[in-house]
Enzyme design. Structure first.
Site, PDB file in Angstrom:
ATOM      1  N   ASN A  56      -9.789  -0.797  -2.094  1.00 42.48           N
ATOM      2  CA  ASN A  56      -8.482  -0.430  -1.961  1.00 42.48           C
ATOM      3  C   ASN A  56      -7.682  -1.044  -3.031  1.00 42.48           C
ATOM      4  O   ASN A  56      -7.747  -2.111  -3.144  1.00 42.48           O
ATOM      5  CB  ASN A  56      -8.082  -1.184  -0.550  1.00 42.48           C
ATOM      6  CG  ASN A  56      -6.700  -1.081  -0.152  1.00 42.48           C
ATOM      7  OD1 ASN A  56      -5.841  -0.674  -1.031  1.00 42.48           O
ATOM      8  ND2 ASN A  56      -6.485  -1.189   1.242  1.00 42.48           N
ATOM      9  N   HIS A  78      -3.830   7.143   1.428  1.00 37.88           N
ATOM     10  CA  HIS A  78      -3.829   5.671   0.949  1.00 37.88           C
ATOM     11  C   HIS A  78      -5.216   5.287   1.057  1.00 37.88           C
ATOM     12  O   HIS A  78      -5.731   5.625   2.315  1.00 37.88           O
ATOM     13  CB  HIS A  78      -3.041   4.925   1.265  1.00 37.88           C
ATOM     14  CG  HIS A  78      -3.370   3.464   1.226  1.00 37.88           C
ATOM     15  ND1 HIS A  78      -3.581   3.042  -0.302  1.00 37.88           N
ATOM     16  CD2 HIS A  78      -3.559   2.317   1.998  1.00 37.88           C
ATOM     17  CE1 HIS A  78      -4.229   1.719   0.123  1.00 37.88           C
ATOM     18  NE2 HIS A  78      -4.013   1.148   1.224  1.00 37.88           N
ATOM     19  N   CYS A 112       0.754  -1.238   0.019  1.00 38.38           N
ATOM     20  CA  CYS A 112      -0.047   0.021   0.148  1.00 38.38           C
ATOM     21  C   CYS A 112       0.907   1.236   0.054  1.00 38.38           C
ATOM     22  O   CYS A 112       0.515   2.208  -0.422  1.00 38.38           O
ATOM     23  CB  CYS A 112      -0.917   0.033   1.193  1.00 38.38           C
ATOM     24  SG  CYS A 112      -2.178  -1.103   1.034  1.00 38.38           S
TER      25      CYS A 112
HETATM   26  N1  COA Z   1     -19.108  -9.211   5.475  1.00 41.98           N
HETATM   27  C1  COA Z   1     -19.931  -9.552   6.466  1.00 41.98           C
HETATM   28  N2  COA Z   1     -19.485  -9.870   7.689  1.00 41.98           N
HETATM   29  C2  COA Z   1     -18.036  -9.839   7.658  1.00 41.98           C
HETATM   30  C3  COA Z   1     -17.373  -9.472   6.575  1.00 41.98           C
HETATM   31  C4  COA Z   1     -17.935  -9.201   5.289  1.00 41.98           C
HETATM   32  N3  COA Z   1     -17.378  -8.797   4.146  1.00 41.98           N
HETATM   33  N4  COA Z   1     -16.019  -9.652   6.884  1.00 41.98           N
HETATM   34  C5  COA Z   1     -16.035 -10.039   8.019  1.00 41.98           C
HETATM   35  N5  COA Z   1     -17.435 -10.030   8.830  1.00 41.98           N
HETATM   36  C6  COA Z   1     -17.717 -10.407  10.207  1.00 41.98           C
HETATM   37  C7  COA Z   1     -16.640 -11.317  10.852  1.00 41.98           C
HETATM   38  O1  COA Z   1     -16.675 -12.522  10.423  1.00 41.98           O
HETATM   39  C8  COA Z   1     -17.148 -11.039  12.170  1.00 41.98           C
HETATM   40  O2  COA Z   1     -18.084 -11.597  12.382  1.00 41.98           O
HETATM   41  P1  COA Z   1     -18.108 -12.405  14.049  1.00 41.98           P
HETATM   42  O3  COA Z   1     -18.179 -11.105  15.001  1.00 41.98           O
HETATM   43  O4  COA Z   1     -19.362 -13.257  13.943  1.00 41.98           O
HETATM   44  O5  COA Z   1     -16.731 -13.069  14.393  1.00 41.98           O
HETATM   45  C9  COA Z   1     -17.387  -9.522  12.078  1.00 41.98           C
HETATM   46  O6  COA Z   1     -17.806  -9.430  10.794  1.00 41.98           O
HETATM   47  C10 COA Z   1     -16.559  -8.482  12.593  1.00 41.98           C
HETATM   48  O7  COA Z   1     -15.090  -8.761  12.050  1.00 41.98           O
HETATM   49  P2  COA Z   1     -13.785  -7.950  12.275  1.00 41.98           P
HETATM   50  O8  COA Z   1     -12.913  -8.608  11.444  1.00 41.98           O
HETATM   51  O9  COA Z   1     -13.725  -7.916  13.688  1.00 41.98           O
HETATM   52  O10 COA Z   1     -14.432  -6.745  11.918  1.00 41.98           O
HETATM   53  P3  COA Z   1     -13.908  -5.286  11.942  1.00 41.98           P
HETATM   54  O11 COA Z   1     -15.033  -4.359  12.481  1.00 41.98           O
HETATM   55  O12 COA Z   1     -12.366  -5.080  12.350  1.00 41.98           O
HETATM   56  O13 COA Z   1     -13.897  -4.850  10.356  1.00 41.98           O
HETATM   57  C11 COA Z   1     -12.253  -4.751   8.551  1.00 41.98           C
HETATM   58  C12 COA Z   1     -13.261  -5.612   9.537  1.00 41.98           C
HETATM   59  C13 COA Z   1     -11.368  -5.443   7.569  1.00 41.98           C
HETATM   60  C14 COA Z   1     -13.245  -3.968   7.739  1.00 41.98           C
HETATM   61  C15 COA Z   1     -11.555  -3.754   9.525  1.00 41.98           C
HETATM   62  O14 COA Z   1     -10.919  -4.470  10.603  1.00 41.98           O
HETATM   63  C16 COA Z   1     -10.525  -2.943   8.532  1.00 41.98           C
HETATM   64  O15 COA Z   1     -10.789  -2.090   7.801  1.00 41.98           O
HETATM   65  N6  COA Z   1      -9.249  -3.168   8.980  1.00 41.98           N
HETATM   66  C17 COA Z   1      -8.119  -2.181   8.238  1.00 41.98           C
HETATM   67  C18 COA Z   1      -8.028  -3.062   6.988  1.00 41.98           C
HETATM   68  C19 COA Z   1      -7.271  -2.515   6.032  1.00 41.98           C
HETATM   69  O16 COA Z   1      -7.354  -1.199   5.891  1.00 41.98           O
HETATM   70  N7  COA Z   1      -6.504  -3.007   5.303  1.00 41.98           N
HETATM   71  C20 COA Z   1      -5.735  -2.542   4.143  1.00 41.98           C
HETATM   72  C21 COA Z   1      -4.363  -2.083   4.829  1.00 41.98           C
HETATM   73  S1  COA Z   1      -3.561  -1.084   3.692  1.00 41.98           S
END
Ligand code: COA
Length: 351
Positions: A308, A278, A116
């Site tokens: 992204n 980003h 990224c």
């Molecule tokens: N659709 C529906 N549910 C989803 C899902 C999707 N696409 N992806 C994950 N879930 C569920 C998970 O299974 C979890 O369910 P559970 O509570 O029953 O176990 C729940 O949603 C929460 O998951 P979690 O990973 O804790 O969610 P979060 O609030 O942290 O959001 C991201 C997930 C990925 C959106 C978030 O962590 C994020 O944006 N992180 C940064 C990622 C990023 O920027 N990456 C690129 C870096 S350059």
């Protein structure tokens, strides 16, 4: 004469035609539009043509526009820096494929793999070559074809809903104008969390790709050749991301590296005309905006439409902002990125 600065003389972008909405993704995995928009801000992303488009072909399209807008032809380019995590080949890199596609001279071509923050790293590398006078017209490209390797089952939904395909490019040239060009760049890494956002395979951490015809390998080892069915069943051929851990680190490092760039130039957040973060996640960008006390007009986001796009994301947003008249001569613009590695970086420039 004083050392020149580098200026962005031309910028271009290319995104594939195919729009994939959140609704589309529900056909393949258990997810929904509300979840995706609420957590990431993403409404839709683009996916490249499965067979006819590659990371390089998209990068080439963006490059052609950047070169033309710089008033140049490909023959004028004297160095290429290509940032991507989804190259056409494991090796060689995309830089040489651009050199070939654009019929360029036998110029240097360098590939950057900093995910990224790849584009900001690439820009910084190019900036050093311009400042020392080694090159005059450097093509810097960021491009990704993520759709090629995501897990579209429910198992991979936390990763696959986030990423999209696209490309953007700039041409860097020297400038001696006082109020123009890249003021400084700032590069960082912390490899302690390398496995938190990573695609492990193919890689030399694992066993061999092929059975070794060497006596000291025992049968059991040969049985665990690279990419066995068990590894595929275990999703080891897909990117892995601990989303919450990435989020936590990103919201610290983004503001830090932006403030570092401002402080290095005796400036403050209020001096910024535009921050191009980003496009990792709209929630991260909003947090950074709030932390720095920036207005909506001071931050440009387009993750809503492209997801992204990793190495393409910063130049794609910068290009779109410029095309929309939001970047004007003399404007103070900060580019900032954070991602896998972890690596993070910023560049402060006067347009
Ligand atoms: N659709 C529906 N549910 C989803 C899902 C999707 N696409 N992806 C994950 N879930 C569920 C998970 O299974 C979890 O369910 P559970 O509570 O029953 O176990 C729940 O949603 C929460 O998951 P979690 O990973 O804790 O969610 P979060 O609030 O942290 O959001 C991201 C997930 C990925 C959106 C978030 O962590 C994020 O944006 N992180 C940064 C990622 C990023 O920027 N990456 C690129 C870096 S350059």
């Amino acid at each position: 004469m004083a050392m020149p600065r580098s200026k962005i003389a031309g910028i271009g972008k290319y995104v594939p035609q195919q729009v994939v909405t959140n609704q589309h993704l529900t056909q393949y995995m258990d997810t929904n539009d509300d979840w995706i928009q609420e957590r990431t801000g993403i409404k839709e992303r683009r996916y490249a043509h499965r067979t006819e488009e590659t990371t390089t072909t998209m990068g080439v399209e963006a490059a052609k526009i950047a070169i033309e807008r710089a008033g140049l032809t490909p023959a004028d380019i004297d160095f290429i820096v290509f940032a991507t995590l989804s190259p056409d080949y494991y090796f060689p890199g995309c830089g040489v494929l651009v050199q070939r596609a654009l019929n360029m001279g036998e110029i240097g071509a360098l590939d950057v793999r900093n995910q990224c923050s790849g584009f900001v790293y690439a820009l910084s590398v190019a900036d050093q070559f311009i400042k020392t006078g080694m090159y005059k017209n450097i093509l810097v490209i960021g491009a990704e074809k993520h759709s090629f390797g995501l897990d579209f089952s429910t198992r991979g939904r936390n990763v696959s809903v986030i990423f999209g395909d696209g490309a953007a490019a700039v041409v860097l040239q020297p400038t001696h104008q006082a109020n123009q060009g890249i003021l400084s760049t700032h590069l960082h890494s912390d490899g302690h969390s390398a496995e938190i956002l990573a695609m492990y395979n193919p890689g030399t951490h694992a066993n061999h790709w092929v059975p070794q015809p060497v006596a000291h390998f025992d049968e059991a080892e040969i049985g665990q050749m690279f990419m066995s069915h068990a590894m595929i069943d275990d999703a080891q051929n897909f990117p892995y991301m601990d989303g919450p851990a990435v989020f936590k680190k990103a919201v610290v490092k983004f503001p830090e590296v932006i403030m570092e760039a401002l402080a290095a130039n005796g400036l403050q957040a209020s001096n910024l005309n535009l921050l191009i973060p980003h496009q990792a996640n709209l929630r991260i960008a909003q947090y950074v905006q709030q932390k720095l006390g920036l207005t909506d007009a001071q931050v440009y986001n387009n993750i809503q439409h492209y997801g992204n796009t990793t190495a393409a994301s910063v130049p794609l947003a910068l290009c779109e902002a410029w095309e929309n008249g939001k970047v004007n001569p003399g404007d103070l613009v900060c580019l900032a990125a954070f991602g896998s590695g972890f690596t993070w970086a910023s560049a402060l420039l006067r347009w």
